[in-house]
Structures are given as structure tokens and as C-alpha cells.
Design a protein around this motif. Structure first.
Motif, PDB file in Angstrom:
ATOM      1  N   ASP A 266      -8.821 -69.330 -34.898  1.00  0.00           N
ATOM      2  CA  ASP A 266      -9.150 -67.951 -35.274  1.00  0.00           C
ATOM      3  C   ASP A 266      -8.796 -67.632 -36.723  1.00  0.00           C
ATOM      4  OD1 ASP A 266      -9.912 -67.687 -32.633  1.00  0.00           O
ATOM      5  OD2 ASP A 266      -7.963 -66.897 -32.013  1.00  0.00           O
ATOM      6  N   LEU A 267      -7.966 -68.454 -37.329  1.00  0.00           N
ATOM      7  CA  LEU A 267      -7.497 -68.238 -38.702  1.00  0.00           C
ATOM      8  C   LEU A 267      -6.816 -66.880 -38.857  1.00  0.00           C
ATOM      9  CD1 LEU A 267     -10.487 -69.728 -40.752  1.00  0.00           C
ATOM     10  CD2 LEU A 267      -8.359 -70.842 -40.041  1.00  0.00           C
ATOM     11  N   ASP A 268      -6.160 -66.443 -37.798  1.00  0.00           N
ATOM     12  CA  ASP A 268      -5.413 -65.180 -37.813  1.00  0.00           C
ATOM     13  C   ASP A 268      -3.940 -65.516 -38.016  1.00  0.00           C
ATOM     14  OD1 ASP A 268      -4.452 -62.656 -37.563  1.00  0.00           O
ATOM     15  OD2 ASP A 268      -5.217 -62.288 -35.543  1.00  0.00           O
ATOM     16  N   LEU A 269      -3.565 -65.762 -39.255  1.00  0.00           N
ATOM     17  CA  LEU A 269      -2.206 -66.210 -39.538  1.00  0.00           C
ATOM     18  C   LEU A 269      -1.144 -65.159 -39.229  1.00  0.00           C
ATOM     19  CD1 LEU A 269      -2.730 -68.221 -42.852  1.00  0.00           C
ATOM     20  CD2 LEU A 269      -2.653 -69.045 -40.495  1.00  0.00           C
ATOM     21  N   PRO A 270      -1.343 -63.864 -39.497  1.00  0.00           N
ATOM     22  CA  PRO A 270      -0.301 -62.891 -39.131  1.00  0.00           C
ATOM     23  C   PRO A 270      -0.015 -62.851 -37.628  1.00  0.00           C
ATOM     24  CG  PRO A 270      -1.764 -61.947 -40.761  1.00  0.00           C
ATOM     25  CD  PRO A 270      -2.385 -63.244 -40.335  1.00  0.00           C
ATOM     26  N   SER A 271      -1.055 -62.894 -36.793  1.00  0.00           N
ATOM     27  CA  SER A 271      -0.826 -62.891 -35.348  1.00  0.00           C
ATOM     28  C   SER A 271      -0.129 -64.172 -34.907  1.00  0.00           C
ATOM     29  CB  SER A 271      -2.157 -62.740 -34.607  1.00  0.00           C
ATOM     30  OG  SER A 271      -2.735 -61.474 -34.864  1.00  0.00           O
ATOM     31  N   ALA A 272      -0.533 -65.298 -35.480  1.00  0.00           N
ATOM     32  CA  ALA A 272       0.147 -66.552 -35.150  1.00  0.00           C
ATOM     33  C   ALA A 272       1.596 -66.509 -35.591  1.00  0.00           C
ATOM     34  CB  ALA A 272      -0.578 -67.720 -35.820  1.00  0.00           C
ATOM     35  N   ALA A 273       1.865 -65.929 -36.752  1.00  0.00           N
ATOM     36  CA  ALA A 273       3.244 -65.813 -37.226  1.00  0.00           C
ATOM     37  C   ALA A 273       4.053 -64.899 -36.324  1.00  0.00           C
ATOM     38  CB  ALA A 273       3.258 -65.299 -38.660  1.00  0.00           C
ATOM     39  N   ALA A 274       3.459 -63.810 -35.839  1.00  0.00           N
ATOM     40  CA  ALA A 274       4.168 -62.902 -34.931  1.00  0.00           C
ATOM     41  C   ALA A 274       4.539 -63.616 -33.643  1.00  0.00           C
ATOM     42  CB  ALA A 274       3.296 -61.687 -34.643  1.00  0.00           C
ATOM     43  N   GLY A 275       3.607 -64.350 -33.070  1.00  0.00           N
ATOM     44  CA  GLY A 275       3.930 -65.119 -31.870  1.00  0.00           C
ATOM     45  C   GLY A 275       4.984 -66.166 -32.123  1.00  0.00           C
ATOM     46  N   ALA A 276       4.923 -66.815 -33.288  1.00  0.00           N
ATOM     47  CA  ALA A 276       5.913 -67.838 -33.621  1.00  0.00           C
ATOM     48  C   ALA A 276       7.301 -67.229 -33.793  1.00  0.00           C
ATOM     49  CB  ALA A 276       5.490 -68.574 -34.889  1.00  0.00           C
ATOM     50  N   VAL A 277       7.383 -66.037 -34.386  1.00  0.00           N
ATOM     51  CA  VAL A 277       8.683 -65.385 -34.568  1.00  0.00           C
ATOM     52  C   VAL A 277       9.296 -65.024 -33.221  1.00  0.00           C
ATOM     53  CG1 VAL A 277       9.801 -63.282 -35.427  1.00  0.00           C
ATOM     54  CG2 VAL A 277       8.210 -64.534 -36.880  1.00  0.00           C
ATOM     55  N   VAL A 278       8.503 -64.473 -32.330  1.00  0.00           N
ATOM     56  CA  VAL A 278       9.024 -64.128 -30.997  1.00  0.00           C
ATOM     57  C   VAL A 278       9.439 -65.382 -30.248  1.00  0.00           C
ATOM     58  CG1 VAL A 278       8.418 -63.118 -28.780  1.00  0.00           C
ATOM     59  CG2 VAL A 278       7.698 -62.004 -30.892  1.00  0.00           C
ATOM     60  N   MET A 279       8.650 -66.430 -30.327  1.00  0.00           N
ATOM     61  CA  MET A 279       8.998 -67.680 -29.669  1.00  0.00           C
ATOM     62  C   MET A 279      10.263 -68.281 -30.275  1.00  0.00           C
ATOM     63  SD  MET A 279       6.544 -70.970 -29.027  1.00  0.00           S
ATOM     64  CE  MET A 279       7.171 -72.415 -28.152  1.00  0.00           C
ATOM     65  N   LEU A 280      10.410 -68.171 -31.596  1.00  0.00           N
ATOM     66  CA  LEU A 280      11.612 -68.662 -32.257  1.00  0.00           C
ATOM     67  C   LEU A 280      12.840 -67.882 -31.811  1.00  0.00           C
ATOM     68  CD1 LEU A 280      12.957 -70.457 -34.416  1.00  0.00           C
ATOM     69  CD2 LEU A 280      12.378 -68.696 -36.094  1.00  0.00           C
ATOM     70  N   ALA A 281      12.706 -66.570 -31.664  1.00  0.00           N
ATOM     71  CA  ALA A 281      13.835 -65.757 -31.206  1.00  0.00           C
ATOM     72  C   ALA A 281      14.254 -66.145 -29.795  1.00  0.00           C
ATOM     73  CB  ALA A 281      13.456 -64.277 -31.263  1.00  0.00           C
ATOM     74  N   MET A 282      13.293 -66.398 -28.923  1.00  0.00           N
ATOM     75  CA  MET A 282      13.611 -66.818 -27.559  1.00  0.00           C
ATOM     76  C   MET A 282      14.277 -68.195 -27.559  1.00  0.00           C
ATOM     77  SD  MET A 282      10.090 -65.510 -25.734  1.00  0.00           S
ATOM     78  CE  MET A 282      10.565 -66.043 -24.096  1.00  0.00           C
ATOM     79  N   SER A 283      13.790 -69.102 -28.394  1.00  0.00           N
ATOM     80  CA  SER A 283      14.383 -70.434 -28.464  1.00  0.00           C
ATOM     81  C   SER A 283      15.810 -70.379 -28.990  1.00  0.00           C
ATOM     82  CB  SER A 283      13.525 -71.341 -29.358  1.00  0.00           C
ATOM     83  OG  SER A 283      12.227 -71.505 -28.829  1.00  0.00           O
ATOM     84  N   LEU A 284      16.042 -69.568 -30.024  1.00  0.00           N
ATOM     85  CA  LEU A 284      17.394 -69.447 -30.566  1.00  0.00           C
ATOM     86  C   LEU A 284      18.342 -68.812 -29.557  1.00  0.00           C
ATOM     87  CD1 LEU A 284      16.662 -68.362 -34.262  1.00  0.00           C
ATOM     88  CD2 LEU A 284      17.379 -70.615 -33.422  1.00  0.00           C
ATOM     89  N   SER A 285      17.837 -67.898 -28.750  1.00  0.00           N
ATOM     90  CA  SER A 285      18.680 -67.302 -27.713  1.00  0.00           C
ATOM     91  C   SER A 285      19.086 -68.347 -26.682  1.00  0.00           C
ATOM     92  CB  SER A 285      17.930 -66.149 -27.035  1.00  0.00           C
ATOM     93  OG  SER A 285      17.592 -65.135 -27.962  1.00  0.00           O
ATOM     94  N   LEU A 286      18.132 -69.173 -26.258  1.00  0.00           N
ATOM     95  CA  LEU A 286      18.462 -70.246 -25.331  1.00  0.00           C
ATOM     96  C   LEU A 286      19.424 -71.248 -25.957  1.00  0.00           C
ATOM     97  CD1 LEU A 286      15.049 -71.066 -23.590  1.00  0.00           C
ATOM     98  CD2 LEU A 286      17.124 -70.198 -22.497  1.00  0.00           C
TER      99      LEU A 286
END
Length: 305
Positions: A266-286
């Protein structure tokens, strides 16, 4: 008064203490410079800068700072379905892999058999394999054209291959269970090694059966190591991508795959970055939970020693 007590010797101790304190301060300053060097020249360009750019990209809108990427990504009904699928695969595969890893560790430790040490070494080596290799191995064995599937088809004279489940949720869960169960075995074995076997023998001498000993003695004492291995298994399963890329069908989209598609298709980098940030936060919490439980496990091991 003894001749050993001279003014020169009396002034030696304060001088030595000052020299020692100065040496300690120099070592601390060198350590601080080393940390600063690592942050600026090593971690900075490799870790810190990409993460900062990722967060800024997720907060960038058409008119500056904006949370539009987060609202568009997670407000989409398809994204909510993706998150649900991700959590379902995570809990099913993580739970099954954890149970299988604990059972394997218990068999290897409490019921050793000829070749148990070789199996343990293989499981330790298994964690070095890339995950997609396990996925391809399952395809070669249990795919519709795999050796096991074709063998069953010829054995029972079937018109079609009897095994056709790999390219979907069933295959992904099977591959993740096979791949991540060994990650639970090692910390569980380490916890079992710290057990006081006299307690187990005492429980057996009082008439406790195997299940009573396991539930009443082994698990309460070994649970920090088991919990650390389980959390590590969930963390790695949550971040899995290779197995999903090989065995995931077009209808099985998880959060890592959705982020990858948003960025590359989709070349939607902001949406991909938003999903990556949330996923990163969940991973760091674990990961933070894993570190906390692992420290408790290691502290219990030191107390046992």
C-alpha cells in the motif's frame, strides 16, 4: 609505645584512602565515557535513530503532528480483525509450545532414557535454526505433495492427499509450536536442576503420587524458570514473521504481515509505522516482564546455592 607507630605510618592510611577514591572516580569517568561512546557511535545510528524516526513517522500528518496514522490503522475494522487473529495465534501456539516444552523438560530431567542427553543437545541446537526452515520442512513432510501425505494416499488408495491443513492457521500454529517449544525446555531444565531432590523424595515417602509431587513440590519451586521460558516463548511467537510468510494464506493476516503489506504494497508508511510502534510497545512490555521473572528465577537459584 611501640616504635612501629610513627607519624609517617599514621599518615599513610588517609593518603591510601584518597588515592583509592581517586582511582574509583577515574574508573567511573572512564565507564561513563564508554557508555557515551556506545550510545553515540554504536547504538545511536543502529538503534536509537531508527526508533526515533519510526515514532516521528507514525506521528507525521499532512499538517504536522497528527495521530491520524494510529486512528486509521486501528480504527479500520480489518485491522481489528488482524489484531484478533494475531492474539488468537499467539495464545494458542504460545500456550501449546509452553506446555510441550515443560513436558519435554520434565521427561528429559526426571525420566532420563538412553539418548536423552543427545536429545537435549539437539534441542539446544534447534533454536539456532531459522524459523522458515521449519515451515519448509513441514511442507516437504505434511504438505499436499509431501512425502507423508503421498505415502498415506498410496497406502489407503485415496483419490486426493489426506493432509491439506498447512497453509492456514493450523499449519502456522503447528510450525510455531514445533519451533518455539525448545525455547521453553532450556530454562525449565535449569529450574529443575536447582530443585532440592530431598523434598521430592520426602513427598514420595509420605505417599504422594507423581501428579501430587509435580503440583505440590516441583511446580511451586520451579515456576520462576518455567514462567521465564513461557514469557520468552510468547515474546518470540508474537514477533514471528518467517513462518507466517511461508504458511500464512491470503485470508490469514496477522499484525506483522499487515505492517509489511502497508509498507510495501500500500506504500502507506505512516500507518505501517503506527502499527510497528504499537507492536514494539507490546514486545517491550513482554520483554520487561521476562527480565523481571528471569531475575527472580536467577535470584532463587543463587539462594539455593
Amino acid at each position: 609505645m611501640s616504635s612501629l607507630s610513627t607519624p609517617e605510618s599514621a599518615g599513610l592510611a588517609p593518603h591510601t584512602a584518597d588515592a583509592h577514591a581517586a582511582a574509583v572516580r577515574r574508573r567511573e569517568r572512564r565507564a561513563q565515557w564508554h557508555i557515551a561512546f556506545l550510545l553515540v557511535f554504536v547504538l545511536g545510528p543502529i538503534v536509537v535513530y531508527p526508533l526515533v524516526r519510526l515514532v516521528l513517522l507514525s506521528l507525521t500528518g499532512a499538517h504536522g503532528l497528527s495521530f491520524h496514522a494510529y486512528t486509521s490503522f486501528f480504527g479500520n475494522p480489518e485491522s481489528r480483525g488482524v489484531i484478533g487473529t494475531t492474539l488468537l495465534i499467539l495464545f494458542v501456539s504460545g500456550s501449546l509450545a509452553s506446555v510441550l516444552g515443560v513436558v519435554l523438560a520434565a521427561i528429559l530431567f526426571f525420566k532420563p532414557f538412553p539418548g536423552a542427553r543427545l536429545v537435549t543437545r539437539f534441542l539446544e541446537l534447534f533454536v539456532a535454526f531459522p524459523s522458515f526452515l521449519v515451515a519448509f520442512t513441514l511442507i516437504f513432510l505434511y504438505g499436499s505433495q509431501g512425502s507423508v501425505s503421498i505415502g498415506l494416499q498410496r497406502l489407503f488408495n485415496l483419490q486426493a492427499p489426506p493432509l491439506d491443513f498447512l497453509f492456514g492457521m493450523g499449519g502456522v500454529i503447528l510450525a510455531e509450536v514445533v519451533f518455539y517449544a525448545p525455547f521453553v525446555v532450556r530454562p525449565t531444565l535449569a529450574s529443575f536442576a536447582m530443585l532440592d531432590m530431598r523434598l521430592i523424595e520426602a513427598a514420595r515417602s509420605l505417599g504422594a503420587n507423581t501428579w501430587m509431587v509435580a503440583a505440590g513440590v516441583i511446580l511451586p519451586l520451579a515456576w520462576p524458570g518455567i514462567a521465564a521460558g513461557t514469557i520468552l516463548c510468547f515474546l518470540l511467537t508474537f514477533n514471528e514473521f518467517g513462518i507466517l510468510l511461508v504458511l500464512g494464506s491470503a485470508h490469514l493476516v496477522t499484525l506483522p504481515v499487515a505492517i509489511y503489506s502497508s509498507a510495501t504494497v500500500d506504500l502507506d508508511l505512516p500507518s505501517a509505522a503506527a502499527g510497528a510502534v504499537v507492536m514494539l510497545a507490546m514486545s517491550l512490555s513482554l520483554y520487561a516482564l521476562y527480565r523481571r521473572v528471569n531475575r527472580r528465577s536467577q535470584g532463587g537459584a543463587r539462594n539455593v546455592r
